[in-house]
Design a protein around this motif. Structure first.
Motif, short mmCIF file in Angstrom:
data_model
loop_
_atom_site.label_atom_id
_atom_site.label_comp_id
_atom_site.label_asym_id
_atom_site.label_seq_id
_atom_site.Cartn_x
_atom_site.Cartn_y
_atom_site.Cartn_z
N MET A 75 0.84 -1.18 0.00
CA MET A 75 0.00 0.00 0.00
C MET A 75 0.88 1.24 0.00
O MET A 75 1.88 1.30 0.70
CB MET A 75 -0.88 -0.01 1.25
CG MET A 75 -1.76 1.20 1.37
SD MET A 75 -2.61 1.21 2.97
CE MET A 75 -3.30 2.85 2.91
N LEU A 76 0.47 2.22 -0.78
CA LEU A 76 1.24 3.46 -0.86
C LEU A 76 0.34 4.64 -0.58
O LEU A 76 -0.84 4.64 -0.96
CB LEU A 76 1.84 3.62 -2.26
CG LEU A 76 2.84 2.54 -2.67
CD1 LEU A 76 2.20 1.59 -3.65
CD2 LEU A 76 4.07 3.17 -3.29
N LEU A 77 0.93 5.65 0.04
CA LEU A 77 0.22 6.89 0.35
C LEU A 77 1.07 8.06 -0.11
O LEU A 77 2.30 8.04 0.08
CB LEU A 77 -0.03 7.00 1.86
CG LEU A 77 -0.93 5.94 2.48
CD1 LEU A 77 -0.85 6.00 4.00
CD2 LEU A 77 -2.37 6.15 2.02
N ASN A 86 -6.68 -0.31 10.03
CA ASN A 86 -6.19 1.06 10.19
C ASN A 86 -7.04 1.98 9.33
O ASN A 86 -7.80 1.51 8.47
CB ASN A 86 -4.72 1.15 9.74
CG ASN A 86 -3.73 0.79 10.84
OD1 ASN A 86 -3.61 1.49 11.82
ND2 ASN A 86 -3.02 -0.31 10.66
N SER A 87 -6.89 3.28 9.53
CA SER A 87 -7.61 4.26 8.72
C SER A 87 -6.66 5.38 8.34
O SER A 87 -5.76 5.73 9.11
CB SER A 87 -8.78 4.87 9.50
OG SER A 87 -9.65 3.87 9.95
N LEU A 106 -3.24 -4.27 6.37
CA LEU A 106 -1.95 -4.59 5.74
C LEU A 106 -1.68 -6.09 5.73
O LEU A 106 -0.92 -6.58 4.88
CB LEU A 106 -0.81 -3.88 6.49
CG LEU A 106 -0.90 -2.35 6.52
CD1 LEU A 106 0.19 -1.79 7.43
CD2 LEU A 106 -0.78 -1.78 5.12
N ALA A 107 -2.27 -6.83 6.65
CA ALA A 107 -1.97 -8.26 6.77
C ALA A 107 -2.56 -9.03 5.59
O ALA A 107 -3.51 -8.59 4.94
CB ALA A 107 -2.54 -8.80 8.08
N GLN A 108 -1.99 -10.18 5.31
CA GLN A 108 -2.55 -11.09 4.32
C GLN A 108 -4.00 -11.39 4.69
O GLN A 108 -4.28 -11.85 5.79
CB GLN A 108 -1.74 -12.40 4.35
CG GLN A 108 -2.18 -13.44 3.35
CD GLN A 108 -1.52 -13.22 2.00
OE1 GLN A 108 -0.31 -13.03 1.95
NE2 GLN A 108 -2.31 -13.23 0.95
N PRO A 109 -4.95 -11.13 3.78
CA PRO A 109 -6.35 -11.38 4.15
C PRO A 109 -6.67 -12.88 4.16
O PRO A 109 -6.12 -13.63 3.36
CB PRO A 109 -7.13 -10.68 3.02
CG PRO A 109 -6.19 -10.67 1.86
CD PRO A 109 -4.80 -10.58 2.43
N TYR A 116 -8.26 0.31 5.99
CA TYR A 116 -7.45 -0.64 5.23
C TYR A 116 -6.80 -1.64 6.17
O TYR A 116 -6.73 -1.41 7.39
CB TYR A 116 -6.37 0.08 4.41
CG TYR A 116 -5.35 0.84 5.24
CD1 TYR A 116 -5.58 2.15 5.64
CD2 TYR A 116 -4.18 0.22 5.67
CE1 TYR A 116 -4.67 2.83 6.42
CE2 TYR A 116 -3.26 0.90 6.46
CZ TYR A 116 -3.51 2.20 6.84
OH TYR A 116 -2.62 2.87 7.62
N HIS A 129 -6.89 -6.23 11.96
CA HIS A 129 -5.92 -5.17 12.30
C HIS A 129 -6.18 -3.91 11.46
O HIS A 129 -5.28 -3.37 10.82
CB HIS A 129 -4.48 -5.64 12.09
CG HIS A 129 -4.08 -6.78 12.97
ND1 HIS A 129 -4.28 -6.77 14.32
CD2 HIS A 129 -3.48 -7.95 12.69
CE1 HIS A 129 -3.82 -7.89 14.84
NE2 HIS A 129 -3.34 -8.63 13.89
N LEU A 167 -2.82 -2.45 -3.62
CA LEU A 167 -2.41 -3.56 -4.46
C LEU A 167 -3.44 -4.68 -4.36
O LEU A 167 -4.28 -4.68 -3.46
CB LEU A 167 -1.03 -4.06 -4.00
CG LEU A 167 0.20 -3.27 -4.47
CD1 LEU A 167 0.54 -3.59 -5.93
CD2 LEU A 167 0.11 -1.80 -4.24
N PRO A 168 -3.41 -5.65 -5.29
CA PRO A 168 -4.32 -6.79 -5.18
C PRO A 168 -4.23 -7.45 -3.80
O PRO A 168 -3.15 -7.52 -3.21
CB PRO A 168 -3.83 -7.73 -6.29
CG PRO A 168 -3.28 -6.80 -7.32
CD PRO A 168 -2.61 -5.71 -6.53
N TYR A 169 -5.35 -7.90 -3.33
CA TYR A 169 -5.45 -8.60 -2.03
C TYR A 169 -5.16 -7.67 -0.85
O TYR A 169 -4.82 -8.15 0.23
CB TYR A 169 -4.55 -9.84 -1.99
CG TYR A 169 -4.96 -10.91 -2.99
CD1 TYR A 169 -5.93 -11.85 -2.68
CD2 TYR A 169 -4.38 -10.96 -4.25
CE1 TYR A 169 -6.31 -12.82 -3.59
CE2 TYR A 169 -4.75 -11.92 -5.18
CZ TYR A 169 -5.71 -12.85 -4.85
OH TYR A 169 -6.08 -13.81 -5.75
N GLU A 170 -5.25 -6.36 -1.05
CA GLU A 170 -5.15 -5.42 0.08
C GLU A 170 -6.55 -4.88 0.35
O GLU A 170 -7.05 -4.02 -0.40
CB GLU A 170 -4.15 -4.30 -0.22
CG GLU A 170 -2.71 -4.80 -0.25
CD GLU A 170 -1.65 -3.70 -0.34
OE1 GLU A 170 -0.50 -3.97 0.05
OE2 GLU A 170 -1.96 -2.59 -0.83
#
Lengths: 157, 157
Positions: A1-3, A112-113, A85-88, A83, A110, A125-128
């Motif tokens: 993930m990018l911000l 976050n916002s 970050l962990a593998q879903p 969002y 887990h 990214l895919p799967y995020e």
């Protein structure tokens, strides 16, 4: 993930070449006056420009994609995005709609916002998993944003 | 700014080549048993492995760097990190310490926070303000983490 923040002159420093190129193209646009709806950012890369009212995040489902990366760019208003970050764990998601490339889950592990201001972007990214369009401070408001759908095959280009 | 989870098999998809290479090297390490202190991750890239107790974020100053990117990887515990995406107003920072590559500000504009779980990382590019080491839910706890200092010249390699 990018911000990041397109307003910055150095926004591309954190980005791999394909995202740097696409974000440069976004920055060159007259975003505030961009017509609504689907349009090409470049050949093979579509984006959807939207206006809508943010809603409270409670009870909303999170989405993930498999075949496309989302570049979510806020144009006006304020938007909170949840969002993970962990593998879903895909067992906690409903069925994958291949044609529309999404599946939903009631909860992000887990969670976050992030609160975006105009010109800030989040790249999923895919799967995020992510839940966009949430109200900031529980105050629904109109916003304009766009989502670029980047085919995952472009990641290595 | 980048966020990810080294536990994932696909963590490198969002990363430009230099960060993908360095994070692959981090993932290959026995992180939990890594000795504390400064050490080489690769030639020319140093990292600092630390253990400390998180503190409440109130009153803490935010830092930014000019010459080095920070890859902040949590090894154990939980850590909240405040950050800002907007271009920082350097007039609101104190003097830049060139030798130690940092300067401080009492407050981050449009502050956001992310909570890291073990193996999650945040990458702060130059001029991206951040306040690490904050307690989650106001509960100070011991954590182990490392910070890789990536010379900005490597960004284009």
């Amino acid at each position: 993930m990018l911000l990041g923040d397109l307003s910055r002159s150095d926004f591309q420093h954190s980005l791999s070449p394909v995202f740097a190129r696409l974000c440069q193209k976004l920055k060159a646009l007259d975003l505030v006056n961009l017509p609504l709806g689907w349009q090409d950012l470049e050949e093979g890369v579509r984006m959807n420009v939207m206006e809508f009212e943010t809603t409270l995040s409670e009870g909303k489902k999170a989405e993930l994609h498999r075949k496309f990366v989302d570049i979510q760019l806020l144009i006006s208003g304020q938007e909170s995005i949840d969002y993970g970050l962990a593998q879903p764990n895909l067992a906690l998601f409903d069925e994958y709609r291949e044609e529309d490339d999404y599946q939903l889950t009631p909860e992000i592990e887990h969670k976050n916002s992030v609160i975006l201001q105009p010109n800030m972007f989040a790249i999923f990214l895919p799967y995020e998993p992510h839940t966009p369009g949430n109200a900031v401070n529980n105050q629904p408001q109109m916003l304009k944003k766009l989502v670029v759908k980047v085919p995952v095959e472009l990641l290595n280009s």
